[in-house]
Design an enzyme around this catalytic site. Structure first.
Site, mmCIF file in Angstrom:
data_model
loop_
_atom_site.group_PDB
_atom_site.id
_atom_site.type_symbol
_atom_site.label_atom_id
_atom_site.label_comp_id
_atom_site.label_asym_id
_atom_site.label_seq_id
_atom_site.Cartn_x
_atom_site.Cartn_y
_atom_site.Cartn_z
ATOM 1 N N THR A 4 0.853 -1.203 0.000
ATOM 2 C CA THR A 4 0.000 0.000 0.000
ATOM 3 C C THR A 4 0.881 1.241 0.000
ATOM 4 O OG1 THR A 4 -1.817 -1.113 1.136
ATOM 5 C CG2 THR A 4 -1.738 1.286 1.316
ATOM 6 N N ASN B 235 -5.556 -9.490 -7.397
ATOM 7 C CA ASN B 235 -5.717 -10.198 -6.131
ATOM 8 C C ASN B 235 -7.001 -11.017 -6.068
ATOM 9 O OD1 ASN B 235 -6.040 -7.208 -6.227
ATOM 10 N ND2 ASN B 235 -7.391 -7.579 -4.487
ATOM 11 N N GLN C 223 1.140 -9.354 -5.718
ATOM 12 C CA GLN C 223 0.690 -10.757 -5.768
ATOM 13 C C GLN C 223 1.656 -11.669 -6.521
ATOM 14 O OE1 GLN C 223 -1.622 -12.163 -4.090
ATOM 15 N NE2 GLN C 223 -2.863 -10.447 -3.371
ATOM 16 N N HIS D 75 4.089 -10.044 3.206
ATOM 17 C CA HIS D 75 3.133 -11.008 3.777
ATOM 18 C C HIS D 75 2.321 -11.763 2.729
ATOM 19 C CE1 HIS D 75 -0.930 -8.956 3.641
ATOM 20 N NE2 HIS D 75 -0.154 -7.932 3.348
ATOM 21 N N CYS E 285 -9.551 -6.061 1.754
ATOM 22 C CA CYS E 285 -9.727 -4.681 2.181
ATOM 23 C C CYS E 285 -11.146 -4.212 1.940
ATOM 24 C CB CYS E 285 -8.785 -3.763 1.415
ATOM 25 S SG CYS E 285 -7.262 -4.569 1.009
HETATM 26 C C1 LIG Z 1 -2.564 -6.331 -5.652
HETATM 27 C C2 LIG Z 1 -2.341 -5.774 -4.275
HETATM 28 N N1 LIG Z 1 -1.737 -4.588 -4.135
HETATM 29 C C3 LIG Z 1 -1.495 -4.051 -2.929
HETATM 30 C C4 LIG Z 1 -1.884 -4.676 -1.767
HETATM 31 C C5 LIG Z 1 -1.597 -4.052 -0.439
HETATM 32 O O1 LIG Z 1 -0.541 -4.720 0.197
HETATM 33 P P1 LIG Z 1 -0.150 -4.480 1.713
HETATM 34 O O2 LIG Z 1 -1.048 -5.343 2.519
HETATM 35 O O3 LIG Z 1 1.280 -4.891 1.803
HETATM 36 O O4 LIG Z 1 -0.317 -3.030 2.005
HETATM 37 C C6 LIG Z 1 -2.529 -5.917 -1.869
HETATM 38 C C7 LIG Z 1 -3.024 -6.599 -0.642
HETATM 39 O O5 LIG Z 1 -4.192 -6.936 -0.530
HETATM 40 C C8 LIG Z 1 -2.756 -6.481 -3.151
HETATM 41 O O6 LIG Z 1 -3.351 -7.665 -3.288
#
Ligand SMILES: Cc1ncc(COP(=O)(O)O)c(C=O)c1O
Length: 383
Positions: A75, A154, A182, A204, A329
């Site tokens: 993010t 995702n 991903q 993660h 999310c």
């Molecule tokens: C494609 C994608 N981008 C960004 C993120 C955000 O990642 P993070 O949890 O490390 O902030 C995710 C997580 O759900 C994701 O699947």
């Protein structure tokens, strides 16, 4: 409560025990601040941080460790990359291009820039969830600064044609950012082949710890001069202030090393199990639709719609399965998935969809049980 079968790897993966082992010394023993270069423990912490950076760069196929900046996750990496690339290129123009099925951590910074006067073109996707490169070509303008295109979705696992998009963007003088959150742990990735100028990663999603990730910034001519988002002590060469998360960086490095070793084997194994899950469910039930391009997708993911049932009701009736109806999310939001809607899935079916994403630990027995349970509950809800 029966054992829960975990099929939600795209939301998060278990932190591998080798990764935990690599992180442990940096909590209580080698705890010094990597920026405290006035003493030996601080200098040692700094060396460990730089070693982690070199490992991350090597595992991702970056040309140099200086191209890697540690962040709190994808993010932050997405926000930093998009904001910073836009701010650094205002002399070139104020036009940005992306597409509708991106993660909110790409779409929201773009929406914020739009409110600040930037022009943003969001490309649609085909039925399979992929952009049409011809449409990208047409959307590119002399004042286009940045194209942001995810590696893998995702919710559906669908892979975008990133290398092709990068070549098109470069031909028009624009940069390409890729949200590759991903990718690692599910497929082998090489930044040199991807052609992106900026890319985002998260530990993660790849059997590493939460709260750490990285943004890749290609070195080159002209160099990418990025504006930091946080004002502070100027860590990470001024791009990301804040005391470096050394245990996290060591964890990301260990997770990527492990991914480099085992992704080939894991990917073939999970693809076989994922295909089996699909076949069992689709042979056993009518009215099941598989969402997303079958030739271009992550090996661990499938997204299925069940005609005539409500996705939330189905989810509620499956407490023994950890699966999701949309991205983690947004799974609190009741509307049908915007990703599936952008692919032309009708609202009723989009609302009746489940994402199954397998981990490297998923077993054949779990897949058999998961397929049985889904079929049982869909039949019950339809009945
Ligand atoms: C494609 C994608 N981008 C960004 C993120 C955000 O990642 P993070 O949890 O490390 O902030 C995710 C997580 O759900 C994701 O699947």
């Amino acid at each position: 409560m029966p054992d829960v079968i975990y099929l939600d790897a795209n939301a998060s993966t278990p932190c591998d025990s080798q990764v935990v082992h690599a992180m442990l010394p940096f909590f209580a023993e080698r705890f010094a601040n990597p920026s405290s270069r006035s003493h030996t423990p601080g200098r040692e912490a700094f060396s460990a941080l730089e070693e982690a950076r070199r490992t991350v760069a090597r595992c991702l196929g970056a040309a140099s460790a200086t191209e890697i900046v540690f962040t709190s996750g994808a993010t932050e990496a997405n926000n930093l990359a998009i904001r910073a690339a836009a701010a650094a290129r205002t002399d070139h123009g104020r036009h940005l291009v992306s597409q509708k099925t991106e993660h909110p951590s790409v779409l929201q910074p773009l929406a914020a820039l739009r409110r600040e006067g930037w022009e943003v073109t969001l490309l649609g996707v085909d039925e399979g969830g992929r952009i049409r490169t011809g449409e990208l070509e047409q959307a590119l303008r002399p004042d286009t600064v940045l194209v942001s295109l995810m590696l893998a979705n995702n919710e559906t696992g669908v892979l975008q044609p990133v290398a092709e998009a990068a070549a098109l963007a470069h031909a028009r003088g624009a940069l390409l950012h890729c949200d590759a959150a991903q990718g690692p742990g599910k497929l082998l990735l090489d930044l040199g082949e991807l052609g992106a100028d900026l890319a985002s990663f998260s530990a993660h999603k790849a059997y590493g710890p939460k709260g750490v990730g990285a943004v890749y910034l290609r070195r080159g001519r002209p160099p990418l001069r990025l504006e930091p988002m946080l004002a502070g002590g100027g860590q990470e060469r001024g791009l990301r202030s804040g005391t470096p998360n050394l245990p996290g960086a060591a964890g990301l490095a260990a997770a990527l090393e492990l991914a480099a070793e085992r992704t080939d084997e894991d990917a073939s194994r999970t693809a076989i199990l994922r295909d089996r899950l699909e076949q069992e469910i689709m042979n056993g039930l009518d009215g099941v639709r598989r969402n997303g391009d079958l030739r271009h997708r992550l090996p661990n993911t499938t997204n299925l719609s069940f005609a005539g049932v409500d996705g939330s009701a189905l989810l509620a009736s499956l407490p023994d399965l950890a699966v999701s109806t949309g991205s983690a999310c947004s799974s609190a939001a009741p509307e049908p998935s915007p990703v599936l809607r952008a692919m032309g899935v009708p609202p009723g079916l989009a609302a009746a969809s489940l994402r199954f994403s397998l981990t490297r630990h998923t077993t054949e027995e779990e897949i058999g049980r998961a397929a049985q349970r889904v079929m049982e509950e869909v039949r019950r809800l339809r009945g």
